[in-house]
Motif scaffolding. Sequence first.
Motif, PDB file in Angstrom:
ATOM      1  N   SER A   2      33.467  26.562  44.565  1.00  0.00           N
ATOM      2  CA  SER A   2      33.726  27.982  44.378  1.00  0.00           C
ATOM      3  C   SER A   2      33.936  28.646  45.739  1.00  0.00           C
ATOM      4  O   SER A   2      33.569  28.103  46.778  1.00  0.00           O
ATOM      5  CB  SER A   2      32.535  28.627  43.678  1.00  0.00           C
ATOM      6  OG  SER A   2      31.428  28.601  44.548  1.00  0.00           O
ATOM      7  N   ALA A  28      44.853  32.175  41.396  1.00  0.00           N
ATOM      8  CA  ALA A  28      44.205  31.221  40.488  1.00  0.00           C
ATOM      9  C   ALA A  28      44.360  31.666  39.032  1.00  0.00           C
ATOM     10  O   ALA A  28      44.628  30.849  38.144  1.00  0.00           O
ATOM     11  CB  ALA A  28      42.732  31.079  40.852  1.00  0.00           C
ATOM     12  N   ARG A  29      44.207  32.993  38.808  1.00  0.00           N
ATOM     13  CA  ARG A  29      44.368  33.501  37.437  1.00  0.00           C
ATOM     14  C   ARG A  29      45.786  33.274  36.929  1.00  0.00           C
ATOM     15  O   ARG A  29      45.992  32.820  35.800  1.00  0.00           O
ATOM     16  CB  ARG A  29      44.038  35.000  37.387  1.00  0.00           C
ATOM     17  CG  ARG A  29      42.555  35.244  37.336  1.00  0.00           C
ATOM     18  CD  ARG A  29      42.208  36.698  37.056  1.00  0.00           C
ATOM     19  NE  ARG A  29      40.900  36.953  37.632  1.00  0.00           N
ATOM     20  CZ  ARG A  29      40.679  37.661  38.740  1.00  0.00           C
ATOM     21  NH1 ARG A  29      41.695  38.236  39.378  1.00  0.00           N
ATOM     22  NH2 ARG A  29      39.461  37.817  39.201  1.00  0.00           N
ATOM     23  N   GLU A  30      46.745  33.583  37.787  1.00  0.00           N
ATOM     24  CA  GLU A  30      48.148  33.387  37.386  1.00  0.00           C
ATOM     25  C   GLU A  30      48.443  31.926  37.077  1.00  0.00           C
ATOM     26  O   GLU A  30      49.099  31.611  36.084  1.00  0.00           O
ATOM     27  CB  GLU A  30      49.081  33.814  38.524  1.00  0.00           C
ATOM     28  CG  GLU A  30      49.498  35.251  38.462  1.00  0.00           C
ATOM     29  CD  GLU A  30      50.186  35.659  39.760  1.00  0.00           C
ATOM     30  OE1 GLU A  30      51.015  34.870  40.247  1.00  0.00           O
ATOM     31  OE2 GLU A  30      49.854  36.742  40.273  1.00  0.00           O
ATOM     32  N   VAL A  31      47.928  31.054  37.955  1.00  0.00           N
ATOM     33  CA  VAL A  31      48.167  29.621  37.759  1.00  0.00           C
ATOM     34  C   VAL A  31      47.546  29.176  36.440  1.00  0.00           C
ATOM     35  O   VAL A  31      48.156  28.447  35.650  1.00  0.00           O
ATOM     36  CB  VAL A  31      47.597  28.811  38.949  1.00  0.00           C
ATOM     37  CG1 VAL A  31      47.507  27.331  38.627  1.00  0.00           C
ATOM     38  CG2 VAL A  31      48.452  29.018  40.200  1.00  0.00           C
ATOM     39  N   GLN A  32      46.334  29.665  36.200  1.00  0.00           N
ATOM     40  CA  GLN A  32      45.665  29.286  34.950  1.00  0.00           C
ATOM     41  C   GLN A  32      46.485  29.714  33.722  1.00  0.00           C
ATOM     42  O   GLN A  32      46.662  28.938  32.789  1.00  0.00           O
ATOM     43  CB  GLN A  32      44.282  29.929  34.897  1.00  0.00           C
ATOM     44  CG  GLN A  32      43.560  29.629  33.589  1.00  0.00           C
ATOM     45  CD  GLN A  32      42.080  29.483  33.804  1.00  0.00           C
ATOM     46  OE1 GLN A  32      41.535  30.030  34.771  1.00  0.00           O
ATOM     47  NE2 GLN A  32      41.417  28.751  32.938  1.00  0.00           N
ATOM     48  N   LYS A  33      47.003  30.934  33.793  1.00  0.00           N
ATOM     49  CA  LYS A  33      47.846  31.413  32.680  1.00  0.00           C
ATOM     50  C   LYS A  33      49.043  30.495  32.505  1.00  0.00           C
ATOM     51  O   LYS A  33      49.400  30.095  31.398  1.00  0.00           O
ATOM     52  CB  LYS A  33      48.319  32.851  32.982  1.00  0.00           C
ATOM     53  CG  LYS A  33      47.833  33.855  31.960  1.00  0.00           C
ATOM     54  CD  LYS A  33      48.517  35.197  32.132  1.00  0.00           C
ATOM     55  CE  LYS A  33      47.670  36.142  32.984  1.00  0.00           C
ATOM     56  NZ  LYS A  33      48.456  37.200  33.635  1.00  0.00           N
ATOM     57  N   ILE A  35      49.366  27.445  33.319  1.00  0.00           N
ATOM     58  CA  ILE A  35      49.011  26.132  32.766  1.00  0.00           C
ATOM     59  C   ILE A  35      48.793  26.255  31.258  1.00  0.00           C
ATOM     60  O   ILE A  35      49.282  25.446  30.472  1.00  0.00           O
ATOM     61  CB  ILE A  35      47.735  25.575  33.447  1.00  0.00           C
ATOM     62  CG1 ILE A  35      48.004  25.309  34.939  1.00  0.00           C
ATOM     63  CG2 ILE A  35      47.262  24.303  32.757  1.00  0.00           C
ATOM     64  CD1 ILE A  35      46.774  24.935  35.750  1.00  0.00           C
ATOM     65  N   GLU A  36      48.077  27.342  30.883  1.00  0.00           N
ATOM     66  CA  GLU A  36      47.760  27.512  29.462  1.00  0.00           C
ATOM     67  C   GLU A  36      49.003  27.691  28.598  1.00  0.00           C
ATOM     68  O   GLU A  36      49.085  27.150  27.505  1.00  0.00           O
ATOM     69  CB  GLU A  36      46.803  28.696  29.280  1.00  0.00           C
ATOM     70  CG  GLU A  36      45.366  28.282  29.560  1.00  0.00           C
ATOM     71  CD  GLU A  36      44.450  29.473  29.756  1.00  0.00           C
ATOM     72  OE1 GLU A  36      43.297  29.238  30.149  1.00  0.00           O
ATOM     73  OE2 GLU A  36      44.896  30.633  29.525  1.00  0.00           O
ATOM     74  N   GLY A  46      46.837  23.963  39.532  1.00  0.00           N
ATOM     75  CA  GLY A  46      45.444  24.385  39.627  1.00  0.00           C
ATOM     76  C   GLY A  46      44.657  23.747  40.763  1.00  0.00           C
ATOM     77  O   GLY A  46      43.469  24.006  40.912  1.00  0.00           O
ATOM     78  N   VAL A  90      46.972  26.055  44.401  1.00  0.00           N
ATOM     79  CA  VAL A  90      46.421  27.357  44.770  1.00  0.00           C
ATOM     80  C   VAL A  90      46.026  27.292  46.249  1.00  0.00           C
ATOM     81  O   VAL A  90      45.172  26.486  46.630  1.00  0.00           O
ATOM     82  CB  VAL A  90      45.172  27.693  43.923  1.00  0.00           C
ATOM     83  CG1 VAL A  90      44.579  29.031  44.335  1.00  0.00           C
ATOM     84  CG2 VAL A  90      45.514  27.681  42.446  1.00  0.00           C
TER      85      VAL A  90
END
Length: 447
Positions: A2, A28-33, A35-36, A46, A90
């Motif tokens: 973290s 990180a949030r954008e990347v997660q979206k 990926i999802e 990620g 990221v």
Amino acid sequence: VSLKEIQQKEKDLNAFITVDEEKVLNTAREVQKGIENGELTGSLAGVPVAVKDNICTKGIKTTCASKMLSDFTPPYDAWVVDRLKKAGAVIIGKTNMDEFAMGSTTETSAYGMTRNPINPEYVPGGSSGGSCAAVKAGEVSIALGSDTGGSIRQPSAFCGVTGLKPTYGTVSRYGLIAYASSLDQIGPIAKDVGDCAALLSVIASHDLRDSTSVNLKDYDFTSALCQDIHGLRIGIPIDYFKEGLDFEVRESILEATKVLKENGAIVESFELGMTEYAIPAYYMIASAEASSNLERFDGVKYGYRALEYEGLHDMYKKSRTQGFGSEVKHRIMLGSFILSSGYYDAYYIKALKAKNMIKQSFDYAFQKYDVLLTPVSPGTPPKLGTSLRDPLKMYLDDIYTVSVNLAGLPAISLPCGLNQEGLPIGMQLIGNCFSEKTLLGAAYSFE
Ligand code: GLN
């Protein structure tokens, strides 16, 4: 890991110059979206990565560890950064280094030195010391460094991680702040050979914006990992095992030859030649190119400008005097001297001739061998402060790494043991131009 843990580790380590937490979290949030919803499928989707602070990152400060660029935020991404982003990585932050990549200890940074994660009394090596320390300390698992005369391989050896300097032309230098353009290459640093291969596969590609970028047919370096090294011809240059080499380093490397032999490789010693010209040729060429490349930092368009001055010339002078640290100034002075009329033929041209002959001696060696096995550095990491007191020794310690850049060859540095104090020892595998796959395959046989 973290961001909190990184913050905690950074108190002792100082591997990063910049970690913009808000930006990291947003990305990180954008990347997660991505990926999802299935839009981001890249091989590094990620994955946190650290980038050396001489590689331009759009919207993130890029200082080259110099006061000269303390306020420089590039309006564009380096080619490799663009590749990282497209692969879904990221970027956690920008890593510490020697100022303008000149040095071997990460002590010449204007933002404080980085410490060796294994023992904080020792240097992490340099100039990509921040990237190597960040990987070793587990702040990230992969990072980018740059290597002009050993700056990926030597700190990798000092921190006990794996780092690869690609063949000149394999990775685009677009957006890498130039030190010595004919020698500079960006390369991967990771915990192991597999991750190095994966990162190299992302950053290596043809780029028209770097005129020395080569168009290769195949950029998948991971496919080489499990190759059989049976019958691989390994040459040991005896010139690299003479006086000056630490006993424990020598023993660890000779131990490594056993692993290669057990796996069916043919190991032989030979005389490489031209070794004594490597350091003088390198420091002349690198300083000459640096003096020319660093001319752009004049306080006019960007970078540091002195607050008080009288007229244009005084502004140049004061901005450069105040903006650059002493190691950078040494190199600029040496380089300007070598390139000045009257000395150009005696020093610069002679150094270029030596460079060509060094290249020839490698060409000759590669007629007989597929890979060369050598030390990375004559010793293990020095204590903080010792190299600053003896810069000549520090220059001479680049003996096993600089020839590789002069000849444009690929080379990988990987851990091969510990000395009595528990400090890491590295070994180097050198390959012929564009034989990264053979190198990675040979290196992988140690894992
Ligand atoms: N130590 C060498 C130098 O100071 C190598 C640096 C590098 O590879 N960037 O020039």
